[in-house]
Design a protein around this motif. Sequence first.
Motif, PDB file in Angstrom:
ATOM      1  N   LEU A   1       0.829  -1.203   0.000  1.00 28.96           N
ATOM      2  CA  LEU A   1       0.000   0.000   0.000  1.00 28.96           C
ATOM      3  C   LEU A   1       0.864   1.255   0.000  1.00 28.96           C
ATOM      4  CD1 LEU A   1      -2.789   1.361   0.214  1.00 28.96           C
ATOM      5  CD2 LEU A   1      -2.626   1.088   2.696  1.00 28.96           C
ATOM      6  N   CYS A   2       1.932   1.232   0.764  1.00 32.45           N
ATOM      7  CA  CYS A   2       2.820   2.387   0.838  1.00 32.45           C
ATOM      8  C   CYS A   2       3.491   2.649  -0.510  1.00 32.45           C
ATOM      9  CB  CYS A   2       3.869   2.160   1.929  1.00 32.45           C
ATOM     10  SG  CYS A   2       4.911   3.602   2.260  1.00 32.45           S
ATOM     11  N   ALA A   3       3.998   1.578  -1.133  1.00 29.11           N
ATOM     12  CA  ALA A   3       4.685   1.726  -2.419  1.00 29.11           C
ATOM     13  C   ALA A   3       3.730   2.192  -3.510  1.00 29.11           C
ATOM     14  CB  ALA A   3       5.323   0.394  -2.810  1.00 29.11           C
ATOM     15  N   LEU A   4       2.534   1.625  -3.536  1.00 32.78           N
ATOM     16  CA  LEU A   4       1.558   1.992  -4.566  1.00 32.78           C
ATOM     17  C   LEU A   4       1.049   3.415  -4.360  1.00 32.78           C
ATOM     18  CD1 LEU A   4      -0.227   1.246  -6.962  1.00 32.78           C
ATOM     19  CD2 LEU A   4      -1.845   0.200  -5.356  1.00 32.78           C
ATOM     20  N   SER A   5       0.731   3.767  -3.136  1.00 37.11           N
ATOM     21  CA  SER A   5       0.201   5.109  -2.869  1.00 37.11           C
ATOM     22  C   SER A   5       1.250   6.188  -3.147  1.00 37.11           C
ATOM     23  CB  SER A   5      -0.302   5.220  -1.428  1.00 37.11           C
ATOM     24  OG  SER A   5       0.749   5.074  -0.491  1.00 37.11           O
ATOM     25  N   ARG A   6       2.524   5.876  -2.906  1.00 39.34           N
ATOM     26  CA  ARG A   6       3.592   6.844  -3.207  1.00 39.34           C
ATOM     27  C   ARG A   6       3.656   7.106  -4.708  1.00 39.34           C
ATOM     28  NH1 ARG A   6       7.786   4.192  -1.521  1.00 39.34           N
ATOM     29  NH2 ARG A   6       7.828   5.069   0.574  1.00 39.34           N
ATOM     30  N   LYS A   7       3.562   6.041  -5.505  1.00 37.30           N
ATOM     31  CA  LYS A   7       3.625   6.187  -6.959  1.00 37.30           C
ATOM     32  C   LYS A   7       2.436   6.981  -7.477  1.00 37.30           C
ATOM     33  CE  LYS A   7       5.000   5.427 -11.177  1.00 37.30           C
ATOM     34  NZ  LYS A   7       6.189   6.132 -11.722  1.00 37.30           N
ATOM     35  N   LEU A   8       1.224   6.665  -7.002  1.00 41.63           N
ATOM     36  CA  LEU A   8       0.036   7.369  -7.476  1.00 41.63           C
ATOM     37  C   LEU A   8       0.033   8.829  -7.006  1.00 41.63           C
ATOM     38  CD1 LEU A   8      -2.777   4.679  -7.071  1.00 41.63           C
ATOM     39  CD2 LEU A   8      -1.538   5.352  -9.127  1.00 41.63           C
ATOM     40  N   TYR A   9       0.575   9.062  -5.831  1.00 42.53           N
ATOM     41  CA  TYR A   9       0.696  10.438  -5.330  1.00 42.53           C
ATOM     42  C   TYR A   9       1.606  11.249  -6.258  1.00 42.53           C
ATOM     43  CZ  TYR A   9       1.504  14.287  -2.038  1.00 42.53           C
ATOM     44  OH  TYR A   9       1.594  15.515  -1.446  1.00 42.53           O
ATOM     45  N   ASP A  10       2.718  10.652  -6.660  1.00 46.62           N
ATOM     46  CA  ASP A  10       3.647  11.332  -7.570  1.00 46.62           C
ATOM     47  C   ASP A  10       3.011  11.577  -8.938  1.00 46.62           C
ATOM     48  OD1 ASP A  10       5.567  11.334  -5.600  1.00 46.62           O
ATOM     49  OD2 ASP A  10       6.651   9.589  -6.376  1.00 46.62           O
ATOM     50  N   MET A  11       2.037  10.740  -9.309  1.00 41.12           N
ATOM     51  CA  MET A  11       1.335  10.895 -10.586  1.00 41.12           C
ATOM     52  C   MET A  11       0.199  11.909 -10.481  1.00 41.12           C
ATOM     53  SD  MET A  11       1.132   6.852 -11.686  1.00 41.12           S
ATOM     54  CE  MET A  11       0.081   7.165 -13.118  1.00 41.12           C
ATOM     55  N   GLY A  12      -0.091  12.383  -9.276  1.00 35.53           N
ATOM     56  CA  GLY A  12      -1.141  13.367  -9.077  1.00 35.53           C
ATOM     57  C   GLY A  12      -2.544  12.793  -9.098  1.00 35.53           C
ATOM     58  N   ILE A  13      -2.670  11.518  -8.798  1.00 36.74           N
ATOM     59  CA  ILE A  13      -3.974  10.864  -8.792  1.00 36.74           C
ATOM     60  C   ILE A  13      -4.577  10.910  -7.388  1.00 36.74           C
ATOM     61  CG2 ILE A  13      -5.176   8.644  -9.060  1.00 36.74           C
ATOM     62  CD1 ILE A  13      -3.223   7.985 -11.303  1.00 36.74           C
ATOM     63  N   SER A  14      -5.825  11.343  -7.293  1.00 39.36           N
ATOM     64  CA  SER A  14      -6.518  11.403  -6.007  1.00 39.36           C
ATOM     65  C   SER A  14      -6.643  10.009  -5.406  1.00 39.36           C
ATOM     66  CB  SER A  14      -7.908  12.002  -6.200  1.00 39.36           C
ATOM     67  OG  SER A  14      -8.701  11.842  -5.039  1.00 39.36           O
ATOM     68  N   GLN A  15      -6.441   9.930  -4.084  1.00 29.15           N
ATOM     69  CA  GLN A  15      -6.503   8.649  -3.399  1.00 29.15           C
ATOM     70  C   GLN A  15      -7.404   8.734  -2.170  1.00 29.15           C
ATOM     71  OE1 GLN A  15      -2.458   6.485  -3.431  1.00 29.15           O
ATOM     72  NE2 GLN A  15      -1.893   8.635  -3.611  1.00 29.15           N
ATOM     73  N   VAL A  16      -8.215   7.689  -2.001  1.00 30.61           N
ATOM     74  CA  VAL A  16      -9.149   7.576  -0.887  1.00 30.61           C
ATOM     75  C   VAL A  16      -8.965   6.214  -0.254  1.00 30.61           C
ATOM     76  CG1 VAL A  16     -11.616   7.369  -0.313  1.00 30.61           C
ATOM     77  CG2 VAL A  16     -10.841   9.189  -1.848  1.00 30.61           C
ATOM     78  N   MET A  17      -9.199   6.137   1.054  1.00 34.40           N
ATOM     79  CA  MET A  17      -9.075   4.865   1.759  1.00 34.40           C
ATOM     80  C   MET A  17     -10.360   4.534   2.498  1.00 34.40           C
ATOM     81  SD  MET A  17      -6.486   3.755   4.866  1.00 34.40           S
ATOM     82  CE  MET A  17      -5.002   3.990   3.894  1.00 34.40           C
ATOM     83  N   GLU A  18     -10.805   3.271   2.367  1.00 37.10           N
ATOM     84  CA  GLU A  18     -11.887   2.723   3.172  1.00 37.10           C
ATOM     85  C   GLU A  18     -11.257   1.754   4.157  1.00 37.10           C
ATOM     86  OE1 GLU A  18     -15.382   2.831  -0.249  1.00 37.10           O
ATOM     87  OE2 GLU A  18     -14.393   0.931   0.201  1.00 37.10           O
ATOM     88  N   THR A  19     -11.435   1.999   5.451  1.00 32.80           N
ATOM     89  CA  THR A  19     -10.708   1.220   6.451  1.00 32.80           C
ATOM     90  C   THR A  19     -11.544   0.990   7.711  1.00 32.80           C
ATOM     91  OG1 THR A  19      -8.743   1.211   7.907  1.00 32.80           O
ATOM     92  CG2 THR A  19      -9.609   3.358   7.261  1.00 32.80           C
ATOM     93  N   SER A  20     -11.238  -0.094   8.389  1.00 34.60           N
ATOM     94  CA  SER A  20     -11.846  -0.374   9.694  1.00 34.60           C
ATOM     95  C   SER A  20     -11.280   0.530  10.769  1.00 34.60           C
ATOM     96  CB  SER A  20     -11.593  -1.834  10.075  1.00 34.60           C
ATOM     97  OG  SER A  20     -10.202  -2.053  10.319  1.00 34.60           O
ATOM     98  N   GLY A  21     -10.131   1.170  10.478  1.00 33.48           N
ATOM     99  CA  GLY A  21      -9.464   1.988  11.486  1.00 33.48           C
ATOM    100  C   GLY A  21      -8.606   1.190  12.439  1.00 33.48           C
ATOM    101  N   TYR A  22      -8.556  -0.121  12.244  1.00 37.48           N
ATOM    102  CA  TYR A  22      -7.799  -1.001  13.140  1.00 37.48           C
ATOM    103  C   TYR A  22      -6.393  -1.179  12.566  1.00 37.48           C
ATOM    104  CZ  TYR A  22      -6.916  -4.881  16.370  1.00 37.48           C
ATOM    105  OH  TYR A  22      -6.404  -5.692  17.368  1.00 37.48           O
ATOM    106  N   PHE A  23      -5.515  -0.220  12.884  1.00 38.81           N
ATOM    107  CA  PHE A  23      -4.135  -0.261  12.399  1.00 38.81           C
ATOM    108  C   PHE A  23      -3.246   0.511  13.359  1.00 38.81           C
ATOM    109  CE2 PHE A  23      -6.465   3.045   9.882  1.00 38.81           C
ATOM    110  CZ  PHE A  23      -5.917   4.168  10.459  1.00 38.81           C
ATOM    111  N   ASP A  24      -1.942   0.281  13.228  1.00 42.92           N
ATOM    112  CA  ASP A  24      -0.960   1.040  14.003  1.00 42.92           C
ATOM    113  C   ASP A  24      -0.738   2.369  13.290  1.00 42.92           C
ATOM    114  OD1 ASP A  24       1.325   1.073  16.126  1.00 42.92           O
ATOM    115  OD2 ASP A  24       2.308   1.610  14.235  1.00 42.92           O
ATOM    116  N   LEU A  25      -1.117   3.444  13.929  1.00 43.32           N
ATOM    117  CA  LEU A  25      -1.118   4.748  13.278  1.00 43.32           C
ATOM    118  C   LEU A  25       0.273   5.164  12.822  1.00 43.32           C
ATOM    119  CD1 LEU A  25      -2.655   7.211  12.354  1.00 43.32           C
ATOM    120  CD2 LEU A  25      -2.488   8.140  14.664  1.00 43.32           C
ATOM    121  N   ASP A  26       1.306   4.933  13.633  1.00 45.85           N
ATOM    122  CA  ASP A  26       2.654   5.346  13.249  1.00 45.85           C
ATOM    123  C   ASP A  26       3.127   4.619  11.996  1.00 45.85           C
ATOM    124  OD1 ASP A  26       2.858   7.153  15.319  1.00 45.85           O
ATOM    125  OD2 ASP A  26       3.782   5.709  16.701  1.00 45.85           O
ATOM    126  N   THR A  27       2.745   3.341  11.868  1.00 46.41           N
ATOM    127  CA  THR A  27       3.150   2.556  10.702  1.00 46.41           C
ATOM    128  C   THR A  27       2.449   3.032   9.437  1.00 46.41           C
ATOM    129  OG1 THR A  27       3.550   0.612  12.082  1.00 46.41           O
ATOM    130  CG2 THR A  27       3.267   0.229   9.723  1.00 46.41           C
TER     131      THR A  27
END
Length: 301
Positions: free
Chosen positions: A143-169
């Motif tokens: 997810l990190c690698a893909l979102s970085r590439k799409l961010y550099d391409m200027g593509i809008s990104q949205v996330m649907e999540t349970s919220g159950y994750f380590d925030l710092d990671t």
Amino acid sequence: MMDSKGKILQLQHYSVNDGDGIRTVIFFAGCPLRCKWCANPEGYSLKNRILYDSSRCLACNACSAVCPDRLSYDLDKEQAGRDCSGCGMCVTACPTGARRNSLYEVTVEETISFLESQVIFFEQSGGGVTYSGGECTFQTEFLCALSRKLYDMGISQVMETSGYFDLDTVRPVLERMDLLFIDIKLMDREKHKYYTGVDNASILENIKLLGAAGKRIVIRIPLIMGVNGDDSNIRKSAAFVRQHLPNPQIELLPYHEYGADKYRQLGILYKNDGFRSPTPEEVKKAEDIIHSEDVKIVSYK
């Protein structure tokens, strides 16, 4: 990190229900929750599982002929097939599509190539890519690698999540998101653990911290009568959202049983713990409670 690989359930173009504009939704495999009402049980694991639709099966044994374990064509009777290696050779051999893989593996580069034809729709509609699941944060590296590439391409990104994750990671990924859809399934900690397999302490804390950071967030409540559709839970949920988000918004998602057949195809017993879909009147009542707490009702459906 362009060779980073991920496991996805499907990639769905032309969605208008998962953020602004026309979007492509990438459904990630893997999830730490086990919600009793889950509509995507094939997304639980990062291991490929075979979905078997007996109504499409010709009993031709083409699948058995290529199976390394020589399992029966009838996975409804062949319980050992539910614990197979998931090699997928039977899926390729099946002439009718009675078998299919639960997931497939892709690289960042392959995913980008799948999206190239959609960029014009993103640009013209104000859309982009939405990460869903399963739970997309379960595969943080991909997810990190893909979102970085799409961010550099200027593509809008949205996330649907349970919220159950380590925030710092997950924080580097979240900083690239234009919008977060985060679930609040239940406010009561013990009930949340009973119905989802995990408690909600970290979920609520993540929402507080992200709200304080000014992230654009829409809280989604899967409205399930007999689970979380009571007045008390709806009011507590709305009060929490009002208190911790600078622009408090909730989207109600009425429960449905559209995913029930997937349990049969996976050989999993679907247990309805006495819950049901809300009536239009019950949806309206929940909306009225949310409005009374000065929280805006939104809909992306």
